[in-house]
Design an enzyme around this catalytic site. Structure first.
Site, mmCIF file in Angstrom:
data_model
loop_
_atom_site.group_PDB
_atom_site.id
_atom_site.type_symbol
_atom_site.label_atom_id
_atom_site.label_comp_id
_atom_site.label_asym_id
_atom_site.label_seq_id
_atom_site.Cartn_x
_atom_site.Cartn_y
_atom_site.Cartn_z
ATOM 1 N N HIS A 47 0.828 -1.141 -0.045
ATOM 2 C CA HIS A 47 -0.343 0.212 -0.322
ATOM 3 C C HIS A 47 0.825 1.249 -0.194
ATOM 4 O O HIS A 47 1.606 0.880 0.166
ATOM 5 C CB HIS A 47 -0.889 0.315 1.126
ATOM 6 C CG HIS A 47 0.031 -0.296 2.406
ATOM 7 N ND1 HIS A 47 0.376 -1.222 3.448
ATOM 8 C CD2 HIS A 47 0.413 1.437 2.995
ATOM 9 C CE1 HIS A 47 1.130 -0.002 4.106
ATOM 10 N NE2 HIS A 47 1.078 1.056 4.201
ATOM 11 N N HIS A 129 6.128 5.812 -1.269
ATOM 12 C CA HIS A 129 6.257 5.440 -1.231
ATOM 13 C C HIS A 129 5.492 4.093 -0.933
ATOM 14 O O HIS A 129 4.526 4.018 -0.315
ATOM 15 C CB HIS A 129 7.232 4.539 -0.293
ATOM 16 C CG HIS A 129 7.132 5.018 1.006
ATOM 17 N ND1 HIS A 129 7.053 5.499 2.185
ATOM 18 C CD2 HIS A 129 7.155 3.731 1.902
ATOM 19 C CE1 HIS A 129 6.642 5.478 3.222
ATOM 20 N NE2 HIS A 129 7.211 4.250 3.128
HETATM 21 P P1 ATP Z 1 5.994 -3.037 11.812
HETATM 22 O O1 ATP Z 1 5.644 -1.215 12.325
HETATM 23 O O2 ATP Z 1 5.004 -3.952 12.444
HETATM 24 O O3 ATP Z 1 6.381 -2.899 10.878
HETATM 25 P P2 ATP Z 1 4.227 -1.759 9.961
HETATM 26 O O4 ATP Z 1 5.292 -0.188 9.892
HETATM 27 O O5 ATP Z 1 3.729 -2.130 9.016
HETATM 28 O O6 ATP Z 1 4.712 -2.433 10.519
HETATM 29 P P3 ATP Z 1 2.173 -0.346 11.050
HETATM 30 O O7 ATP Z 1 3.215 0.537 12.143
HETATM 31 O O8 ATP Z 1 1.087 -0.200 11.625
HETATM 32 O O9 ATP Z 1 2.709 -1.422 10.821
HETATM 33 O O10 ATP Z 1 2.174 1.321 9.588
HETATM 34 C C1 ATP Z 1 1.715 1.199 9.644
HETATM 35 C C2 ATP Z 1 1.690 1.655 8.054
HETATM 36 O O11 ATP Z 1 1.563 3.772 8.880
HETATM 37 C C3 ATP Z 1 2.798 1.860 7.499
HETATM 38 O O12 ATP Z 1 2.241 2.074 5.937
HETATM 39 C C4 ATP Z 1 3.958 2.812 7.950
HETATM 40 O O13 ATP Z 1 5.073 3.252 7.634
HETATM 41 C C5 ATP Z 1 2.825 4.062 8.353
HETATM 42 N N1 ATP Z 1 3.851 4.499 9.551
HETATM 43 C C6 ATP Z 1 3.966 4.015 10.346
HETATM 44 N N2 ATP Z 1 3.894 5.044 11.508
HETATM 45 C C7 ATP Z 1 3.936 6.080 10.745
HETATM 46 C C8 ATP Z 1 4.342 7.103 11.006
HETATM 47 N N3 ATP Z 1 4.850 7.537 12.891
HETATM 48 N N4 ATP Z 1 4.230 8.172 10.706
HETATM 49 C C9 ATP Z 1 3.713 8.415 9.292
HETATM 50 N N5 ATP Z 1 3.141 6.557 8.665
HETATM 51 C C10 ATP Z 1 3.535 5.820 9.657
#
Ligand code: ATP
Ligand code: MG
Length: 179
Positions: A47, A129
């Protein structure tokens, strides 16, 4: 000492979800280009994040949904034609060499939606991205790839659910970009 029980929250983000053809093409590109040591994102999870409210209460979620429903945005064409590597988070990603202005507008509108619902602005700059793999130890040699077309007609509100098998994304609501 008495304290209020912590209010339940859900971890939410706004995203573009690829259609089946784009998803399959992006997954195939990742399978072809990414070395084995890196941990590839499962095809179902591919996504583009638009905005990240993070952990929110049901009341804030309702606000985000209501405000997103009255947002106006135009559909647009995206071309996924780049691969990149961020050594800090050790992520390999796919992206576009030309981000359409409609995508920036949508991301900006969603920041306004978040602010209207009382959420703090994100502290990291927005970078369009698709995360393809984590724990990558080196950059790819290929950075330009045959363009994968993606017609963006909708955006979604997604819940990030942590499960034993890893993170799973659940699309909660979808809104159509009417133009
Ligand atoms: P993990 O953190 O377990 O590696 P993940 O990053 O895929 O898994 P989430 O952290 O729930 O899962 O993030 C969901 C989405 O939101 C992802 O696309 C991630 O890049 C984005 N995301 C997470 N944290 C932030 C943030 N602080 N600011 C912007 N985007 C974020
Ligand atoms: Mg994360």
């Amino acid at each position: 000492m008495c304290s209020e029980p912590a209010e339940a929250t859900r971890r939410l983000f706004f995203a573009l979800w690829p259609d089946e053809d784009a998803r399959a093409a992006i997954a195939a590109l990742a399978a072809e280009q990414i070395h084995r040591q890196a941990k590839r994102v499962t095809a179902d999870n591919l996504h583009i994040t638009l905005a990240f409210p993070g952990a929110v209460t049901a009341r804030v979620q309702a606000c985000l949904e209501a405000a997103s429903g009255s947002l106006t945005g135009a559909p647009f064409e995206l071309s996924i034609d780049r691969l990149g590597y961020w050594p800090g988070p050790r992520i390999i990603w796919a992206g576009s060499s030309q981000t359409p202005p409609e995508l920036w507008s949508l991301a900006t509108s969603l920041r306004e939606v978040m602010a209207a619902c009382g959420l703090e602005p994100e502290n990291r700059p927005y970078q369009v991205h698709i995360t393809l793999a984590r724990k990558a130890t080196r950059a790819l040699t290929v950075t330009r790839v045959a363009p994968i077309p993606w017609s963006v007609r909708q955006f979604c509100l997604v819940e990030s659910v942590n499960e034993a098998a890893g993170v799973r994304y659940r699309v909660l609501r979808t809104w159509t970009l009417e133009g």
